[in-house]
Design a protein around this motif. Structure first.
Motif, mmCIF file in Angstrom:
data_model
loop_
_atom_site.group_PDB
_atom_site.id
_atom_site.type_symbol
_atom_site.label_atom_id
_atom_site.label_comp_id
_atom_site.label_asym_id
_atom_site.label_seq_id
_atom_site.Cartn_x
_atom_site.Cartn_y
_atom_site.Cartn_z
ATOM 1 N N VAL A 291 39.649 43.662 52.684
ATOM 2 C CA VAL A 291 40.567 42.529 52.470
ATOM 3 C C VAL A 291 41.897 43.022 51.901
ATOM 4 O O VAL A 291 42.984 42.639 52.364
ATOM 5 N N LEU A 292 41.832 43.896 50.898
ATOM 6 C CA LEU A 292 43.055 44.426 50.301
ATOM 7 C C LEU A 292 43.846 45.258 51.306
ATOM 8 O O LEU A 292 45.077 45.208 51.338
ATOM 9 N N LEU A 293 43.115 46.036 52.136
ATOM 10 C CA LEU A 293 43.805 46.821 53.168
ATOM 11 C C LEU A 293 44.514 45.905 54.164
ATOM 12 O O LEU A 293 45.660 46.156 54.563
ATOM 13 N N GLY A 294 43.825 44.819 54.571
ATOM 14 C CA GLY A 294 44.439 43.856 55.498
ATOM 15 C C GLY A 294 45.669 43.200 54.900
ATOM 16 O O GLY A 294 46.699 43.055 55.580
ATOM 17 N N LEU B 29 44.455 41.108 44.334
ATOM 18 C CA LEU B 29 43.336 41.568 43.510
ATOM 19 C C LEU B 29 42.903 40.488 42.528
ATOM 20 O O LEU B 29 41.700 40.279 42.300
ATOM 21 N N LEU B 30 43.876 39.772 41.958
ATOM 22 C CA LEU B 30 43.536 38.680 41.036
ATOM 23 C C LEU B 30 42.827 37.541 41.770
ATOM 24 O O LEU B 30 41.918 36.915 41.219
ATOM 25 N N LEU B 31 43.247 37.260 43.024
ATOM 26 C CA LEU B 31 42.594 36.201 43.803
ATOM 27 C C LEU B 31 41.137 36.557 44.079
ATOM 28 O O LEU B 31 40.233 35.729 43.907
ATOM 29 N N ILE B 32 40.880 37.811 44.464
ATOM 30 C CA ILE B 32 39.505 38.252 44.726
ATOM 31 C C ILE B 32 38.682 38.217 43.441
ATOM 32 O O ILE B 32 37.545 37.736 43.421
ATOM 33 N N THR B 33 39.276 38.716 42.347
ATOM 34 C CA THR B 33 38.556 38.711 41.067
ATOM 35 C C THR B 33 38.274 37.287 40.605
ATOM 36 O O THR B 33 37.172 36.987 40.120
ATOM 37 N N ASP C 215 63.382 45.250 47.263
ATOM 38 C CA ASP C 215 62.778 46.402 46.592
ATOM 39 C C ASP C 215 61.345 46.544 47.121
ATOM 40 O O ASP C 215 60.380 46.023 46.543
ATOM 41 N N LEU C 216 61.185 47.272 48.233
ATOM 42 C CA LEU C 216 59.948 47.280 49.021
ATOM 43 C C LEU C 216 58.712 47.622 48.204
ATOM 44 O O LEU C 216 57.717 46.873 48.213
ATOM 45 N N PHE C 217 58.737 48.733 47.496
ATOM 46 C CA PHE C 217 57.535 49.185 46.791
ATOM 47 C C PHE C 217 57.167 48.242 45.641
ATOM 48 O O PHE C 217 55.988 48.062 45.339
ATOM 49 N N LEU C 218 58.165 47.658 45.019
ATOM 50 C CA LEU C 218 57.887 46.699 43.943
ATOM 51 C C LEU C 218 57.259 45.422 44.505
ATOM 52 O O LEU C 218 56.312 44.884 43.922
ATOM 53 N N VAL C 219 57.751 44.948 45.647
ATOM 54 C CA VAL C 219 57.164 43.768 46.283
ATOM 55 C C VAL C 219 55.722 44.043 46.677
ATOM 56 O O VAL C 219 54.824 43.213 46.443
ATOM 57 N N MET C 220 55.470 45.211 47.265
ATOM 58 C CA MET C 220 54.103 45.544 47.694
ATOM 59 C C MET C 220 53.150 45.614 46.497
ATOM 60 O O MET C 220 52.009 45.154 46.568
ATOM 61 N N ALA C 221 53.607 46.189 45.387
ATOM 62 C CA ALA C 221 52.753 46.295 44.198
ATOM 63 C C ALA C 221 52.391 44.913 43.653
ATOM 64 O O ALA C 221 51.230 44.653 43.298
ATOM 65 N N THR C 222 53.367 43.999 43.608
ATOM 66 C CA THR C 222 53.081 42.652 43.088
ATOM 67 C C THR C 222 52.168 41.868 44.036
ATOM 68 O O THR C 222 51.305 41.119 43.587
ATOM 69 N N LEU C 223 52.331 42.067 45.354
ATOM 70 C CA LEU C 223 51.451 41.384 46.309
ATOM 71 C C LEU C 223 50.022 41.889 46.193
ATOM 72 O O LEU C 223 49.059 41.108 46.234
ATOM 73 N N LEU C 224 49.857 43.204 46.057
ATOM 74 C CA LEU C 224 48.513 43.750 45.901
ATOM 75 C C LEU C 224 47.861 43.257 44.616
ATOM 76 O O LEU C 224 46.667 42.934 44.590
#
Length: 323
Positions: A15-18, A298-302, A285-294
């Motif tokens: 799910v996280l990879l998708g 993760l919080l949604l799954i948890t 800021d690509l990498f910052l956006v990706m980190a916040t989305l991940l």
């Protein structure tokens, strides 16, 4: 139960990879990138821009960029913020504490008041207190968070009872331990009430409606006819069935910890993740956006996992299915 938790954790990986693939692809579809500012600046040469493109990997195809980023994430490196010029992990870690403090305080305020009020309103249906709670609940649901925040700031500026922004006072370092806690609580009252009022009102209405539905069921009538004490009928049977949908809502509310406070953090000047996400999106800021989305995924799954575990705890039928 342990096998169920392990199975859910294993399923969380694809799910996280998708989510990461889809997010990276959608962000890459947006026209331009962070280096557009440098390209439009006449004082920066094309060679310098080309060097930056190679440094950040923007000269590579989308697939190469993604797998390069994913490889670094698996090593614990979430990339470098183009705007703040520091590692993304350090930046997110600094802001995450402020957002979690605000969100957890809001959840305690919302759930700690809404559930008892919902139960009380259901048990005193159509009484004056029930009508009063319903009236204030509709007001709470109707007022947008940002408008409520502006009203609060107006009140704070007029009376001086509360600060009009920030998370701590200027003399915070000189305060005692209890003084620091009191200073934080003084600053967090406004954002918590602003952010939690609509949620409190909606949750109270949900709790009231669910309990009223259960109190009208045949098994409640049967238990009363058999002479079971009223407290046991309500709190041991009806309430346990009524709270199931409320527990499910808890999982979704946990995932909203990061993004739910964007407007409130902006209005109150709260240095949290919400403002950081907006700044990252506007500046690409690509990498910052990706980190916040991940992190949000993760919080949604948890949150869903915790909600399922709580459901199994309160409902024996679900425990039986998980065996």
């Amino acid at each position: 139960m342990l096998k169920y938790i392990l199975r859910r954790l294993i399923l969380a990986v694809p799910v996280l990879l998708g989510v990461s693939v889809l997010s990276f692809f959608i962000i890459s579809l947006a026209p331009g990138d962070f280096l557009d500012y440098y390209r439009l600046n006449p004082s920066i040469s094309a060679e310098q821009v080309h060097t930056l493109e190679k440094q950040f990997g923007f000269d590579k195809p989308f697939v190469v960029q993604y797998f390069k980023w994913l490889g670094q994430v698996l090593k614990g490196n979430f990339g470098y913020s183009f705007v703040y010029h520091i590692p993304v992990f350090d930046l997110v870690w600094r802001r995450l504490g402020a957002t979690l403090l605000l969100s957890i305080s809001t959840m305690i305020f919302t759930w700690g008041i809404a559930i008892p009020l919902g139960i009380y309103s259901a048990l005193h249906q159509y009484s004056i207190s029930d009508q009063a709670f319903s009236f204030f609940a509709f007001i709470g649901i109707s007022i947008p968070n940002f408008f409520f925040a502006l009203l609060w700031l107006f009140m704070a500026a007029k009376t001086g009872w509360f600060p009009i922004g920030g998370i701590i006072s200027l003399n915070y370092d000189d305060l005692s331990f209890w003084g620091k806690i009191g200073d934080y609580l003084w600053h967090v009252v406004g954002p918590v009430i602003t952010l939690g009022t609509s949620g409190l009102a909606g949750l109270m209405r949900q709790m009231r409606g669910q309990l009223l539905d259960q109190l009208r069921q045949d098994y409640v009538l049967f238990a009363r006819a058999k002479g079971m004490p009223e407290k046991n009928v309500i709190y041991k049977h009806a309430l346990r069935n009524a709270i199931n949908p409320i527990v499910t809502m808890f999982g979704y509310s946990l995932s909203g910890l990061l993004g739910g406070a964007v407007l409130t953090e902006t209005v109150f000047g709260w240095p949290g993740m919400g403002r950081l996400v907006i700044e990252a999106l506007t500046s690409q800021d690509l990498f910052l956006v990706m980190a916040t989305l991940l992190l949000s995924s993760l919080l949604l799954i948890t949150g869903n996992l915790i909600a399922d575990m709580l459901l199994a705890w309160v409902d024996p039928r679900i425990r039986f299915r998980l065996r």
